[in-house]
Motif scaffolding. Sequence first.
Motif, mmCIF file in Angstrom:
data_model
loop_
_atom_site.group_PDB
_atom_site.id
_atom_site.type_symbol
_atom_site.label_atom_id
_atom_site.label_comp_id
_atom_site.label_asym_id
_atom_site.label_seq_id
_atom_site.Cartn_x
_atom_site.Cartn_y
_atom_site.Cartn_z
ATOM 1 N N SER A 303 0.824 -1.204 0.000
ATOM 2 C CA SER A 303 0.000 0.000 0.000
ATOM 3 C C SER A 303 0.861 1.258 0.000
ATOM 4 O O SER A 303 0.583 2.225 -0.721
ATOM 5 C CB SER A 303 -0.933 0.011 1.209
ATOM 6 O OG SER A 303 -1.895 -1.013 1.105
ATOM 7 N N LEU A 304 1.915 1.250 0.817
ATOM 8 C CA LEU A 304 2.817 2.400 0.830
ATOM 9 C C LEU A 304 3.461 2.594 -0.534
ATOM 10 O O LEU A 304 3.604 3.721 -1.021
ATOM 11 C CB LEU A 304 3.907 2.201 1.895
ATOM 12 C CG LEU A 304 3.491 2.354 3.359
ATOM 13 C CD1 LEU A 304 4.661 2.028 4.273
ATOM 14 C CD2 LEU A 304 2.996 3.756 3.643
ATOM 15 N N SER A 306 2.241 1.684 -3.471
ATOM 16 C CA SER A 306 1.268 2.153 -4.466
ATOM 17 C C SER A 306 0.887 3.613 -4.240
ATOM 18 O O SER A 306 0.472 4.308 -5.168
ATOM 19 C CB SER A 306 0.006 1.278 -4.431
ATOM 20 O OG SER A 306 -0.659 1.401 -3.181
ATOM 21 N N GLY A 307 1.040 4.104 -3.002
ATOM 22 C CA GLY A 307 0.739 5.509 -2.728
ATOM 23 C C GLY A 307 1.748 6.462 -3.318
ATOM 24 O O GLY A 307 1.407 7.574 -3.729
ATOM 25 N N GLY A 311 0.297 10.077 -3.285
ATOM 26 C CA GLY A 311 -0.848 9.268 -2.893
ATOM 27 C C GLY A 311 -1.898 9.145 -3.980
ATOM 28 O O GLY A 311 -1.886 9.863 -4.988
ATOM 29 N N THR A 312 -2.817 8.248 -3.766
ATOM 30 C CA THR A 312 -3.900 8.030 -4.736
ATOM 31 C C THR A 312 -5.025 9.042 -4.568
ATOM 32 O O THR A 312 -5.862 9.206 -5.447
ATOM 33 C CB THR A 312 -4.481 6.619 -4.572
ATOM 34 O OG1 THR A 312 -5.008 6.489 -3.241
ATOM 35 C CG2 THR A 312 -3.420 5.555 -4.793
ATOM 36 N N GLY A 317 -7.991 4.885 -2.924
ATOM 37 C CA GLY A 317 -7.068 3.765 -2.781
ATOM 38 C C GLY A 317 -7.798 2.493 -2.394
ATOM 39 O O GLY A 317 -9.023 2.390 -2.515
ATOM 40 N N PRO A 319 -7.208 0.748 0.905
ATOM 41 C CA PRO A 319 -6.644 0.465 2.223
ATOM 42 C C PRO A 319 -7.323 -0.696 2.936
ATOM 43 O O PRO A 319 -6.773 -1.245 3.890
ATOM 44 C CB PRO A 319 -6.872 1.780 2.985
ATOM 45 C CG PRO A 319 -8.055 2.395 2.317
ATOM 46 C CD PRO A 319 -7.931 2.022 0.869
ATOM 47 N N ASP A 332 -0.109 2.935 7.308
ATOM 48 C CA ASP A 332 0.019 2.489 5.920
ATOM 49 C C ASP A 332 -1.203 2.862 5.098
ATOM 50 O O ASP A 332 -1.091 3.213 3.918
ATOM 51 C CB ASP A 332 0.218 0.967 5.872
ATOM 52 C CG ASP A 332 1.610 0.560 6.327
ATOM 53 O OD1 ASP A 332 2.456 1.452 6.483
ATOM 54 O OD2 ASP A 332 1.846 -0.638 6.534
ATOM 55 N N GLU A 336 -1.097 5.231 1.672
ATOM 56 C CA GLU A 336 -1.544 4.916 0.322
ATOM 57 C C GLU A 336 -2.318 6.078 -0.286
ATOM 58 O O GLU A 336 -2.132 6.416 -1.465
ATOM 59 C CB GLU A 336 -2.420 3.661 0.322
ATOM 60 C CG GLU A 336 -2.904 3.287 -1.071
ATOM 61 C CD GLU A 336 -3.847 2.117 -1.082
ATOM 62 O OE1 GLU A 336 -4.186 1.645 -2.179
ATOM 63 O OE2 GLU A 336 -4.269 1.654 0.002
ATOM 64 N N GLU A 337 -3.179 6.708 0.490
ATOM 65 C CA GLU A 337 -4.069 7.725 -0.079
ATOM 66 C C GLU A 337 -3.510 9.144 0.002
ATOM 67 O O GLU A 337 -3.898 9.998 -0.794
ATOM 68 C CB GLU A 337 -5.432 7.644 0.607
ATOM 69 C CG GLU A 337 -6.079 6.270 0.440
ATOM 70 C CD GLU A 337 -7.583 6.293 0.539
ATOM 71 O OE1 GLU A 337 -8.114 7.237 1.150
ATOM 72 O OE2 GLU A 337 -8.223 5.364 0.005
ATOM 73 N N GLY A 339 0.026 9.551 0.361
ATOM 74 C CA GLY A 339 1.378 9.452 -0.149
ATOM 75 C C GLY A 339 2.432 9.813 0.886
ATOM 76 O O GLY A 339 2.141 10.127 2.045
#
Length: 448
Positions: A303-304, A306-307, A311-312, A317, A319, A332, A336-337, A339
Motif C-alpha cells: 500500500s505504501l 502504491s501511494g 498518494g492516490t 485507494g 486500504p 500504511d 496509500e491515499e 502518499g
Amino acid sequence: MTAKRRGAQLAMLGFAVLIVMGAYASVGLGLDGKIPSGTLTYGLGLGAVMLAAYLVLAKFAPWADPLLLPLVTLVNGLGLVMIYRLEQADMKGANATSQLMWTALGVVMFSATLIVLKDQRTLQRLTYTAGFVGVVLLVLPLLPFIGTEINGSRIWINVGFSIQPGEFAKLALVVFFAGYLVTKRDVLALAGRRLLFIDLPRARDLGPVLITWALSIAVLVGEKDLGTSLLLFGTFIAMLYIATQRTSWVLIGILLFVGGAILAGQIFSHVEARFDGWLHAESDELYNRELGGSYQLMQGLFSLGSGGILGTGLGQGHPNIIPFAFSDFIFDAVGEELGLTGLMAILMVYALIVQRGLRTALAARDPFSKLLAGGVSFILAWQVFIIVGGVTRLIPLTGLVTPFMSAGGSALLANWILIAVLVRMSDGARRPPPQAIQDEGLTQVMQR
C-alpha cells in the motif's frame, strides 16, 4: 498577553477542524463524487468537543502552550476521517461514530485531569504509589478470568467491556520514573570504571536498570507484547539519561534489551515468530502462515508503495486490503491515499507536539517537572517511532497503535490524559510570577 494567546489558539483550533472537514469531504468526493451528507454533522461534533476542551484549558491552564491542543485535534481528526474511509469500504471494526464518542470521552478525561491536577508537583508525593499501580496494571492481563488473549497477545482485560490496562500503566510508570530519578540521580550519575571513552556506572547502581529490564522482558514473554515492553524500557533509559547525562546508561540499556530479546527469541516460539516475520517477510511460508505470518506487513508495504509521493487521493485507494488498517496499520492506510508527502506532514505534526513538550521540559522550574515533561514527550515520540518502524519493516512489528489516530478507546483515553499532564506542566512553566501578572492586569486596565 493571555487574551492574544487565547485568540490565536482558538483560531488555530478552528483551522484544524476545517482541515478535518475538508479531508472528510474529500473522502466522499473520492468515493461517490459528492460531499458526504454527514460532513457538517461530524465537523460540528468535533468542533463542539474541541471547543469544550479549549474552554476548560482557557479557564484552568490559561498560560499553557497554545499549540498543543490544535495539533492534537488535527491528528485526532485525521484519524477519524481515515476510520470513516475504512468504514465506507466495509472494513469490519472501523466505526467513525464510535471513535468520535471515544474522542469526546478522551476530552472529558483531558478536562478532568486539568481540573483535578492543579500542580503537577503533587504527583511527586505519589511516586511509589504510581509505581505500584503501574505494575499492577501491567500484570492484570495475566490474571485468570479477566485476562483475554486477542490476536496472539494477552494485553486485554474483560470487566464487562474490554480495556487495555498497559496504556494507562505507561502514565503511572512515567510518574514513578520521574519521582524516583529525581531523588536518586546524584547516585546514578556517579562514574565507575572508564572503558575506552565511556565512564561506566558503578556495579552497585545497576539495580534499577536490571529490575526495569526484567519487568520489560516479563511483559514481552508473558503477554507477548513487544510494543509495551520496548516502550517501557526505552522510556526509563531515556529518562535516566535526562537525569544523569550519562551516555553509558543508554548503551547498557540497548545491550540489555537487544540481548534479552534475542535470548527470548531463542527460547519462546511466539517471540521467534515475530523476528522471523520481520527478517524473512518475503518468504512464501511466512506470508501464508495463519498466525504470526507476514501477510499483514507485506500488504501494508504494498500500500505504501502504491501511494508513492503524492498518494492516490482520499477515497481512491484500497486500504481495506490491509488487515487491521483501522488500528495497527492505519499509518500504511494513510500512506496509500496521502502518499509520502501526507505522511511527512503528519509526522511533522507529531514532531511539533514532541518539540513543544521538550520545550516545556526546558522551561520547567523544578527537577521533577523537567523529568516528567521530558518523559511524557519521549513516550509520544518513542511510540510513533516504534509504530512507523514496525509498519515500514525497520524494526519488528510490535502491536502498538498510532497515537490519536488509530481506532480504540484505551489508547485514545490514555493519550488524552498524557496531553493534559503536558498542558498542566506547560502552564506552570510559562506562568509568570504573581507580581508580573498583577502588573500586566494593571496595564490593561489603564489602557482601557
